[in-house]
Structure formats: C-alpha cells, structure tokens
Enzyme design. Structure first.
Site, mmCIF file in Angstrom:
data_model
loop_
_atom_site.group_PDB
_atom_site.id
_atom_site.type_symbol
_atom_site.label_atom_id
_atom_site.label_comp_id
_atom_site.label_asym_id
_atom_site.label_seq_id
_atom_site.Cartn_x
_atom_site.Cartn_y
_atom_site.Cartn_z
ATOM 1 N N ASP A 196 0.756 -1.062 -0.025
ATOM 2 C CA ASP A 196 0.273 -0.074 0.106
ATOM 3 C C ASP A 196 0.551 1.408 0.204
ATOM 4 O O ASP A 196 0.505 2.073 -1.082
ATOM 5 C CB ASP A 196 -0.786 -0.388 0.880
ATOM 6 N N CYS B 127 6.330 -5.990 5.561
ATOM 7 C CA CYS B 127 5.953 -6.882 5.208
ATOM 8 C C CYS B 127 5.441 -6.337 3.872
ATOM 9 O O CYS B 127 5.265 -4.899 3.877
ATOM 10 C CB CYS B 127 4.679 -7.102 6.376
#
Lengths: 206, 823
Positions: free
Chosen positions: B701, B748
C-alpha cells in the site's frame, strides 16, 4: 664540485620545482598553442608532489630519490609528460650508483633519454622533449674533459638551443601532431620543460 | 575468462565503459577501470592505477588493456614495465576504439575466447560502426542505415521459451529499431516484436542466432539483446546449457495401472473426479465484418484482463512470482499483433465470425507448436490451446468447469495454468491428465502448489468412472485404478515416507536465519487463517507478522462476535504453537463493503474510509475485535497492529479502545504497533516512534500511495516498484526513527518475497521480515548468504540511485553470485 651528491640532487629537484612553478603559466600557454593547454599545470602538480614526498622521506641515495621522483610523476602528472618524465627518471635511477661523477651522470642521463625515447617511440626532429634532451646529451659527451659545472652548463645551453630549434619543426608525435602544419612556428612545451630541467641542474652546481 | 582493463583520462569514462562491458557480458566479467588521477577534478592517466587494475583482474587467461588517448597509451605501457615477468606476456595493450572495443572484447571474453581473439575482436569493433555511417549519402533524406548484426549463441537450455520470448518482446519494444532474429541452426526467422514468431523460432540452447537490427538505435537494441543473452535469457543458471532432459515417450498402459509422465512429485490416494470442458461451437454464421472484428478485439482484451488479474492474484499467492511469469507469457501472446492481425484478416477476407477466425488462427499456431522438434516447445501448444479457449469463452460463453466441493483426484484431458492455479491443494489431491506435458505451465504450477500430477496418461484415464478409487504416483508417473488393499497399504507407506523426506528438506528452513556474519533476521509469515499459519510453520515461519483478519469479516451477513473472532484467532495461535502472532485489525474499505455495516458509497474508496479509519467509525465493531484480541493475549504471545494509521490521534484513539478492552478482561499489556503504509506516517515516524511498540511497513500500500499508482491498473502498475529509492528512503527513515526509540521495524509486503530486496532491507536495519509462507525457505537461504557489512554498504548506495532498475542492477552487482535464483 666534482660530483653530483644526494644533496645536489635534492637541491636540483627543489630548484626545478620552483622554476616549473614560476613558468607553469608560460608552459601552459605554449601548450595551448599546439597541445591541450595542461603541460604547465601537469608538471607543476607533479613536481609539487615530488617535493612533498621528498620532504616526507628525505633519506636515501640518489637512485632511491630518482626512483621516487619517477613514481610520483607517473602517478600525478596525468598527461603524457607523466610516463615520459617518469621513464626518464626511472632509467636514470636504474643507472645511478652512489654519488655521480660527470661520467656517471652522463651514463645515467643517456640511459634515461634512451628510455624516454623508447617509451615515446620518437626521434629527435619531431618537435618533442627529445629535441632538448638529445643535444644536451651530446653536449655532455663532448664535455667529458671539462669540470662538472662547465659540462652541465654546456648541456643546459645545448638543451635551450634544441628547445628553440623546435619552433620551426612540424610535430608528428603527441597531441601537437593533430595540428599538422599549424604546429609549425610554435615552441614545443615539452622541450621547454626539459631544457628547464637541465638549466636547474646547472644552476645548483654553480 | 580473460580480464579487461579500461584506461581513460576520465574516471567517469573508464567506469562507464566498464559498466557497458559488464552490461554486455554480465556482472561477473573481470573488468577494472583505471581512469583519472587521485584528484577526481583532474583529467589524466596514472600508470600505477593501470598497474593495480591489471593485477586486480589478472588470471592465467590474460588481460586485455583498452586505452583512450595519448598519455593513456604511455601510462599503460609504463604499467607493463612494472608487471612481474610472469604476468607481462599475458597482458596485451590493444589499439582498439575504447567503447566499441571494450564491448566487443567483453563479449569475446564472455564467450571464452582467447586473449588474442578478444584483442582482434576489439580492434575490428569499429568496422561495423563504420558500415553504419560510410554509405549514408549527404543531406536529407538519410538512406536507411545499413544493417547491424551480431551473432549470439542461445545460452539457456530451453532457449526462447515463453518467458524469455515475452521479455525479448518487451526489450524490443523499448527501441525504435526493428530487431530481426535468424536461427542459423534451423534457418527460421522471426521479428523480436512478435512473441509468437519468437516462440516458433524454435531457438533452443546452443543454437546460433543472427540478430540484426536497423534504425537509429539499432546498436542499443542489439546491445540490449546481447545483454539479455549474457543474462542467460533471464533463466536461472541451472537452466543454462546442459544436455537436454530426455523425455521418455509414454509407454502403453497395463491392466489397472495407467502409465504417463510424472509432472509433479508426490502421492495422492482418493477418488476420481472428472473435470472436463469442451470448446464451444464456433459454427454460428458471421455477422458484419466490422462488428466481428470489434467483438474479437474486445474478447481478446477481456481475456487479457483476466490473465492480468490472475497474474496479480498469483503474485499474492504462495506460488510466487514464477507462476506470474507464466501469465506474463500468456499476456504477451494475447497482445501479439501478428496473431490478432491474422485473425482479423480472416474475418475481412473469408467472412469468418470472430470465434471461427480466432479458432482457425490459433489452431494453425497450435499445429505449428505441435510440429516443433523440441519437447518443451511442443508443450507450448497447451498454452495456446488454453488461450484459444479463453478467448472463445469470452466470445461465446463456455461450459463452466465444475467447482470442487470435496477432495478428489482430478481427471481431465488437459488443464490450463489458470485452472490449476485456482485449485485448492486441500481438495485437489492429485491431477491426472490424458494429454499435456511435464514442462507445460500447468504442470509447473502444480509443482508449485504441491499437487502431485501425472500427464500424458492417454484416453484411458478419461474412461475411468467418476468416484472410482485411484492412487496417483507423481514420481513414477503412474495412476492405479481400483487398487487392491495390498497396493493401498504399500502406497500409503510410500506417501508417508515421501512426506517425511519432504519435511526434512524443509528443516533447513525451520532453523532461524542469520546473516553470514551472524545477525539474526526474524522471518514471519503473512497469513489469513489457521490453515495458512500451520502451512507457514512447516515452511519455516517463526511466527505470524500479519494476520489478515478480514477473512472472518467477509462473506457473512452479520458482524462476527467477539467470541467468534476469539475462536478464529485462537486457532491461528494454536497452529503457531507458541510463536508470536501479530493480529492486524480489520483492514477493509468501500471497495469491499461489508453488508452489515452499510458503509456510504465513496467515489475513491482507496482514499476513503478504510483500515483503522473505518474501525474508529464503527466503534462497536472495533471493540468486539479488540476484545477478542485482548482475551487471546491472556493465553498466547499476541501483538496488536492497526492498519492505515495516518495521524497520531488515530493511533491514540485505537490504543485507548484496546486498553479499555484489555482492562475489561484483565489481560496483560499487549505490544501495540502500527502499519506504516500512508506516506504521512513516514513523515511523522519519529513522533509515532515514541508511542508505538513497533512499526510494520506495508510496502504494497505504501508504494501505491507514494507513487499514486494502483498496482491493479496495468497502465500504471509499473510505477509501483517497492525497490524504488523513494520507497527505500522511506523504509530507512522509519527504521531509523524506530531505532532511535528502541522500537523494531518490520517490513511486510510483496517486496520481501523478492530476493533482491533482502540485502537492502538488512542493510537498512530491518530485522524482521514478513512474507507469504511459500517465500520463506528462499528468503532464509538468501539471508544466510548476506553479510551485514556488505548490506550496510549497499543500502546507502541504493538510496542514492535514481530508479528501481538501478537498485536491482546494484544488488545484482554486489550480491549477484550470492543470490538465490530469482525465477
């Protein structure tokens, strides 16, 4: 004075560094006409590095000093003069043992000039350093019976005359050769710095 | 291999030419630059630098020295004087043009040529360039420049198979010049712009290719092709030229035991499930040519979009990026203008319908593949068949394949990669195909999914009744129909042994990963449930770095209660058997509305009410989740993490709700962190670091938000590369801010699955990585090859670069040899 001692060599190099510093702009101007306008700056950088190194490591015999000069010029001059002067000094170093009589100096100088000639694959008459150095060598050989200083003066004078003789020459070696006919009428900067080298030696043996 | 030394008055030129040479011949080409003087401001050459450079790349094969102008020659010659007598005879000064000579010599070196051959190649390097200019007549218009050509040897065993062909098309597209390939071994020709033509070229390992190019940037184009060849056509080294795998033809089947070809190892014991679909009928009459053409183009476009979506989905799945590469090859086929134009011509000239034209065109290509000499290329027919069917399905609708509801061994004529990719390994126990090839993409996918498969079983397998008991041996390439009890017992034992051996292979991954200098890097898994977590542990996960809790909120009519959530999270914690579990609170937005919330419609849900914003807007929903987490924290090592945090207020509000939930159930303190995925959080990392217990950077993101580019959008997806220095600098800032307060930073996101990212992250001070479970064994292997000092030297250099491509190049140069293969 009948021999070139370590002390003489040290003063010679200091004097040459001074002369080069004083004439850096002149040499560069000469080079600007027929080369890449860096000979004065290059030689000045090289000789300043030589002086700095000699100051840092003052001991050693003539051979060691000449070798140090050679290595320093090779690494710091940058232009062709670096490997050429470097070879001159390196060959002189290889042929110098202890203090140098006139005969010793003549032999060492001859070895240096021949080495330089081999490195540059050049011959006198091609508007290069050799045009100052060969007459100087010839003059030394012709002065074998003279006192050391007189012989060195003769070699310096011969180098200067050789330098002047480069003015009408057509360059066929080095950067100046790109100019072809246009190189005629300009004094060769390499021959000029070479003549100064012998001038400096004559000066310090007075 | 001979070494090269590049001597120039300019350090930049020498370095640049050395780079060019490496670009041609690979990062491991022994090439050293000797440019400039110690003072970088001064142009010149230094014989001592030349000497060191020669010594640095010297081997008994010799060293070729290339020089620029004047003093470079003298300095190089002087350097030779200083070489040892042993070295001097094997060092050659070469009067070649510097740039062209270096490139030619690099290629010669890579080809294993002798010092003298390389010197000759370098000297002649201007000839081809001369040809380019010599003939061009005076003023405008300039005549087409003469052809430029090179000859390369196909470096990899499989040659221009789907992935390299797709890459080559992509490379060709970067140049205006046309690139034409002629296979000197088989005489076939192809344009590098046509994926299909490249595939049909039949250029396999060892073939000589004449690559010619004309146009303004022809030289660059050829250089790019040459570099690609030097990179083994993008295949891992074990795919490089070696004796071809002999493929036994399928022997005849015997009673009760069908023999085929082993396509994916392992054993399956279960019942037969037929999984069939036929091609739709294309005999309907054609309509107006214009309408048919438009319909075909639209169908191809939709099929492409589907493949694209599958690729994106596969990238997120444990099967990893290799499978995504297969889909990339499919995309290249669908976008091949040659194929499309052939079908459109049939519509125009033979008045075929869109479906009939597509089928006729692809049938011809399938037949061409089937006639190829090379087994691998023959197997590509299945790929074209799959795409044929997919486009036809778009045009006509297709009988849907059955969905699996219970475990079974799937029987089919052949399967497409998309079909295999959609299988759930828990239900698809094994795959048995009448046709197909062990090297087909469907088989590759089966291997990646761990589903045992046998192909080429012949029509007999199709005659097996639905529900018949089967044993599938994916190692011997056999299927037993109606096995007796003795056979069942024997195979049950074989299967057990196989599993145990596979387990021990995973044991290396079960060990913690340390860098080669001993720094521990913790490796966690991103999971979405207990099954995932159990699988992750078997693959070496040291815990869960991100539990995506969305799974329990989706596909239901009412919000999950705290009890239901507690049970679900507890199952994950149990699967982890005491390993740490980071639970990320609900991370959804308006793009996936939850029916029980009645979220307002948003024009741009990715910039709307999502992540922690949504949780804070629906406090009852949030409280239930926090209560479940708090209760679990009393029993298991649980940490909480909030997604989409942009402001400190959000974090404080979420933390306050968690504290309240904790107080209610008397739970211990819960380490509480935040996802860093909103650029504002990066800017404020130092502020956050005072209050959070840890950071976890969600690079997926974050990258999208930083580049304002959605990964799902093919037009802009290329922008979102997490290895871009812009992202790396942000990671560095967050890690630094965390370190200043003693707070760990994890990363991550997909980038962690990329081996190239690992040295960078280690170098940036990231000590925890969280990734899809399947990527863990490889990641640990890569970590063990990285020395932290090297990584720490790499990181600042990468931060100073200009593009993700440069970063990848740098990592390749510094860690190329130590890198686990990126397939």
């Amino acid at each position: 004075m009948d021999a070139i001692t370590t002390e003489v060599v040290t003063r010679w190099l200091a004097a040459y560094a001074e002369i080069i510093a004083a004439n850096a702009a002149y040499l560069t101007d000469l080079d600007a006409a027929i080369g890449d306008a860096d000979h004065g700056a290059n030689m000045n950088r090289g000789m300043q590095a030589v002086i700095a190194k000699l100051g840092a490591a003052p001991s050693g015999d003539i051979a060691a000093i000449l070798k140090l000069v050679a290595m320093t010029l090779i690494s710091t001059v940058g232009g062709s003069a670096g490997p050429l002067y470097g070879t001159l000094f390196l060959q002189m170093s290889a042929n110098a043992k202890g203090d140098l009589s006139l005969a010793d100096w003549t032999a060492a100088f001859e070895a240096g000039v021949k080495g330089l000639q081999a490195r540059g694959k050049s011959a006198p008459g091609e508007k290069t350093m050799l045009d100052a150095l060969f007459p100087a060598l010839d003059a030394l050989k012709a002065s074998a019976d003279l006192p050391l200083h007189d012989a060195l003066l003769k070699s310096a004078d011969a180098a200067a005359a050789g330098r002047d003789a480069t003015i009408p020459m057509l360059a066929t070696k080095g950067r100046a050769s790109y100019l072809g006919e246009r190189s005629i009428g300009h004094q060769d900067p390499g021959a000029t710095s070479a003549a100064l080298l012998l001038q400096a030696l004559a000066d310090v043996t007075a | 291999m001979i070494g090269l030394v590049i001597v120039s008055h300019s350090a930049k030129i020498a370095d640049g030419v050395a780079d060019l040479a490496r670009g041609m011949a690979g990062a491991d080409l022994p090439v050293a630059a000797a440019g400039g003087l110690d003072d970088p401001a001064i142009l010149g050459t230094d014989a001592m630098r030349v000497l060191s450079a020669i010594e640095a790349v010297y081997s008994a094969d010799g060293v070729l020295v290339l020089v620029d102008l004047g003093s470079a020659v003298l300095s190089a010659e002087t350097a030779l004087d200083f070489l040892s007598d042993e070295m001097r005879p094997r060092v050659l000064l070469c009067p070649a043009p510097l740039v062209e000579g270096a490139v030619a010599a690099a290629v010669a070196a890579r080809a294993g040529q002798s010092l003298e051959q390389a010197a000759a190649a370098a000297r002649d390097a201007l000839a081809s360039k001369g040809g380019l200019f010599a003939e061009s007549p005076a003023p405008p218009p300039p005549a087409a420049p003469a052809d430029h050509s090179i000859t390369i040897t196909v470096p990899n065993r499989l040659g221009l198979h789907a992935r390299p062909a797709a890459r080559l098309v992509e490379i060709a597209s970067r140049f205006h010049a046309d690139i034409h390939l002629r296979d000197l071994t088989n005489g076939r020709e192809a344009s590098a712009r046509s994926f299909n033509a490249l595939m049909l070229l039949g250029a396999v390992g060892g073939h000589a290719l004449d690559v010619s190019s004309s146009g303004a940037d022809a030289e660059g184009a050829l250089a790019a092709v040459q570099a690609f060849a030097a990179a083994n056509f993008g295949d891992p080294p074990d795919e490089s030229l070696s004796p071809p795998i002999t493929q036994p033809s399928a022997p005849a089947s015997v009673e009760g035991r069908l023999r085929g070809l082993a396509a994916s190892p392992g054993f399956a014991i279960g019942v037969a499930k037929h999984y069939g679909a036929a091609l739709p009928d294309v005999s309907a009459p054609a309509g107006d040519a214009q309408a048919e053409s438009a319909a075909l183009l639209a169908a191809v476009e939709r099929a492409s979009a589907n493949v694209e979506a599958q690729r994106a989905q596969t990238e997120r799945q444990p099967t990893g990026s290799s499978a995504a590469g297969i889909f990339a090859a499919h995309l290249a086929f669908l976008r091949d203008a040659n194929v499309r134009d052939a079908a459109l011509t049939l519509i125009d000239e033979q008045h075929l319908s869109a479906a009939a034209a597509w089928k006729a065109t692809t049938d011809r290509i399938i037949a061409q593949y089937q006639q190829m000499d090379d087994a691998y290329l023959r197997a590509r027919a299945a790929d074209v068949q799959a795409l044929q069917g997919q486009v036809l399905a778009e045009l006509l609708g297709a009988p849907a394949r059955p969905t699996l509801s219970e475990p079974g061994i799937l029987i089919a004529r052949d399967l497409t990669p998309a079909e295999v990719g959609a299988f759930d390994p828990a239900l698809a126990l094994g795959i048995a195909c009448a046709e197909g090839s062990p090297t087909a993409h469907a088989a590759i996918l089966a291997r990646m999914l761990g589903i045992p498969a046998v192909v080429g079983l012949g029509a007999d397998i199709l005659a097996v009744g639905d529900g018949a008991p089967l044993i599938l041996d994916g190692i011997a390439g056999e299927v037993l129909v109606n096995p007796d009890d003795a056979e069942r017992g024997a195979y049950a034992q074989k299967a057990d042994t196989y599993r145990r051996e596979a387990d021990s292979a995973l044991q290396a991954s079960a060990q913690p990963a340390h860098t080669s200098d001993g720094a521990r890097i913790e490796v966690y898994a991103n999971v979405a449930g207990a099954d995932d977590a159990a699988r992750a542990v078997t693959l070496g996960a040291e815990g869960v770095g991100v539990l995506r809790t969305e799974f329990i909120f989706m596909r239901r009519e009412t919000a999950p209660t705290a009890d239901q959530q507690y049970d679900a999270y507890r199952a994950v914690a149990v699967a982890l058997d005491g390993r740490p579990l980071v639970i990320r609170t609900l991370d959804v937005g308006g793009d996936k509305p939850l029916p029980y919330l009645g979220q307002p419609h948003e024009a741009n849900p990715f910039l709307g009410l999502r992540g922690v914003r949504l949780s804070l807007a629906y406090p009852d929903l949030f409280r239930a989740q926090l209560t479940a987490i708090a209760r679990l924290a009393a029993e298991f090592p649980v940490r909480a993490m909030f997604p989409m945090i942009a402001t400190l207020d959000e974090f404080r509000a979420a933390k306050a709700l968690l504290d309240a939930a904790r107080a209610e159930c008397d739970a211990p303190p819960i380490p509480t962190g935040m996802m860093v995925e909103v650029p504002a959080a990066v800017e404020s990392a130092a502020t956050f670091a005072r209050e959070v217990d840890f950071f976890s950077i969600g690079t997926n993101d974050l990258t999208q938000y930083v580049f304002a580019a959605e990964r799902g959008s093919p037009q802009v997806a290329a922008l979102s590369d997490a290895l871009h220095p812009a992202i790396l600098r942000m990671i560095a800032r967050v890690a630094d801010a965390g370190r200043a307060q003693g707070k760990p930073t994890a990363v991550c996101g997909e980038m962690v699955s990329d081996p190239a990212a690992i040295p960078l992250l280690v170098g940036l001070g990231v000590a925890e990585l969280s990734m899809s479970a399947a990527a863990i064994p490889q990641a640990k292997a890569v970590i063990r090859q990285v020395a932290r000092p090297d990584a720490e030297a790499l990181a600042p250099a990468a931060l100073a670069l200009e593009s993700a491509a440069e970063v990848r190049q740098l990592v390749r140069e510094r860690f190329g040899a130590g890198q686990a293969p990126m397939t």
